[in-house]
Design an enzyme around this catalytic site. Sequence first.
Site, PDB file in Angstrom:
ATOM      1  N   TYR A 147      67.509  55.012  32.154  1.00  0.00           N
ATOM      2  CA  TYR A 147      67.631  56.410  32.583  1.00  0.00           C
ATOM      3  C   TYR A 147      68.930  56.957  32.022  1.00  0.00           C
ATOM      4  O   TYR A 147      69.978  56.320  32.123  1.00  0.00           O
ATOM      5  CB  TYR A 147      67.646  56.481  34.111  1.00  0.00           C
ATOM      6  N   ASP A 242      75.236  54.195  26.565  1.00  0.00           N
ATOM      7  CA  ASP A 242      75.384  55.012  27.771  1.00  0.00           C
ATOM      8  C   ASP A 242      76.087  54.185  28.842  1.00  0.00           C
ATOM      9  O   ASP A 242      75.513  53.273  29.432  1.00  0.00           O
ATOM     10  CB  ASP A 242      73.993  55.467  28.232  1.00  0.00           C
ATOM     11  N   LYS A 274      80.419  59.180  36.512  1.00  0.00           N
ATOM     12  CA  LYS A 274      80.637  58.439  37.750  1.00  0.00           C
ATOM     13  C   LYS A 274      82.119  58.078  37.994  1.00  0.00           C
ATOM     14  O   LYS A 274      82.885  58.926  38.396  1.00  0.00           O
ATOM     15  CB  LYS A 274      79.700  57.231  37.783  1.00  0.00           C
TER      16      LYS A 274
HETATM   17  N1  PLP Z   1      73.137  57.763  32.370  1.00  0.00           N
HETATM   18  C1  PLP Z   1      73.051  56.758  33.255  1.00  0.00           C
HETATM   19  C2  PLP Z   1      73.090  55.347  32.766  1.00  0.00           C
HETATM   20  C3  PLP Z   1      72.951  57.022  34.616  1.00  0.00           C
HETATM   21  O1  PLP Z   1      72.876  56.013  35.491  1.00  0.00           O
HETATM   22  C4  PLP Z   1      72.933  58.370  35.043  1.00  0.00           C
HETATM   23  C5  PLP Z   1      72.802  58.701  36.470  1.00  0.00           C
HETATM   24  O2  PLP Z   1      72.568  57.884  37.312  1.00  0.00           O
HETATM   25  C6  PLP Z   1      73.020  59.384  34.086  1.00  0.00           C
HETATM   26  C7  PLP Z   1      73.129  59.039  32.751  1.00  0.00           C
HETATM   27  C8  PLP Z   1      73.004  60.818  34.496  1.00  0.00           C
HETATM   28  O3  PLP Z   1      74.178  61.133  35.157  1.00  0.00           O
HETATM   29  P1  PLP Z   1      74.242  62.395  36.161  1.00  0.00           P
HETATM   30  O4  PLP Z   1      73.429  62.032  37.357  1.00  0.00           O
HETATM   31  O5  PLP Z   1      75.701  62.585  36.447  1.00  0.00           O
HETATM   32  O6  PLP Z   1      73.661  63.555  35.430  1.00  0.00           O
END
Ligand code: PLP
Length: 444
Positions: A147, A242, A274
């Site tokens: 995700y 990511d 985060k």
């Molecule tokens: N990338 C990863 C690996 C994530 O775990 C998340 C959210 O949990 C995101 C991107 C998206 O981040 P946000 O919820 O701040 O948009």
Amino acid sequence: MSAPHEQPESQRWFDRALIVSPGGVNSPVRAFRAVGGTPRFMVEGEGAWLTAADGERYVDLVGSWGPMLLGHAHPEVVAAVQEAVSRGTSFGTPSRPEVELAEEIVERAPVEQVRLVSSGTEATMSALRLARGFTGRDMVVKFAGCYHGHVDALLAEAGSGVVTLGLPETPGVPAHVTADTVVLPYNDRAAVEAAFAELGPRIACVITEAAAGNMGVVPPEPGFNAFLSETCRTHGALFISDEVMTGFRVSPSGHWGLDGALEGWQPDLLTFGKVMGGGFPAAAFGGRADVMGQLAPSGPVYQAGTLSGNPVATTAGLTTLRLADADVYAAVDSWSESVQSLVTGALKQAGVPHVLQTAGSMFSVFWGVTDPVTDFAGAQAQETWRFTAFFHAMLDAGVHLPPSAFECWFVSAAHDDATLSRMAAALPEAARAAAAAPEPTRTT
Ligand code: PLP
């Protein structure tokens, strides 16, 4: 305090929320749809504890889905934020803490430059645009179960709330947008090789979670990220790691500190969120200076944000990162290991087949399986109904877990013996509930 199963205040707020918000929430997993019941409306966080509207206290293993590495309301973060707020909340001009936060990130992670944004979704969306702009190519490779936020092009076979809610696809994403997204099985080198053999000159980038945490925790097999990095280099594509979830959590330099730093490779671009926002909406993407230099105003790839680099959010993130020293990481690792061994001990005692998987201090449990889970298909094969029973027993006993079997559990440096005791008391009954949980009858 009300009886464990009654949550009149949370229920009252949830009823109000359901009238004015779709599903009563502002992010789907919070609605408890996968486990049923009433989401707890939290009114206060302190250290590793959350207090709900009905007054009961919970050990928190969600940690706001990752940001709260130091625990809730860390006094130094609170003081820095209060001081920043008192000087104004947004200027719409460059400000000092955003430079200091960028410097801190550049010092820790393998990036030469960063651009600050407000959410992880914005970070991955912008990194994708930059990769496409830099390479002049359109196709994107991602992995099933990973995700990357709710970016149109990346929602195909996504983890997190998409898998929690069992959504096969998301209406509203035009087919032509995902036509350029190639989804491959995680940890599958042969599939990556085949995709590049067929489509190599059209692939702008490969994006992967540095360690998958959104289908439950599925770590990359040894050398997998290095292989992705090398494959991209060979074919002139960019490798985007990511680290929104893993960044500054699993080591001072994120998951890269556990593989790339030791193996001698670097992603071309990384995304963060985060922890680096310290509980505020701050995120970032960064990487090679020649790639980042393509961003406006240095280059032609447009990206912008009214609240990007917000002085309060960047102060919270900067203070958090400055406090996150070796002792903090050692504490998080150690509390995580203690929780893991309590959980596996109780599940073994109750005879619940399970596999607990880790990526640094991040971990999750796969229910009813015996072999390691290496991809999305394996994650989906688990017996999620056992988690539902386990989850509610833990909640009733004052432990707040992520409300889905497909989410990672997060420990903070503020966990302590009292939180472990609460968990140790709750676990035997919860493990028995998981063991006894009947498989739901299928209606089709
Ligand atoms: N990338 C990863 C690996 C994530 O775990 C998340 C959210 O949990 C995101 C991107 C998206 O981040 P946000 O919820 O701040 O948009």
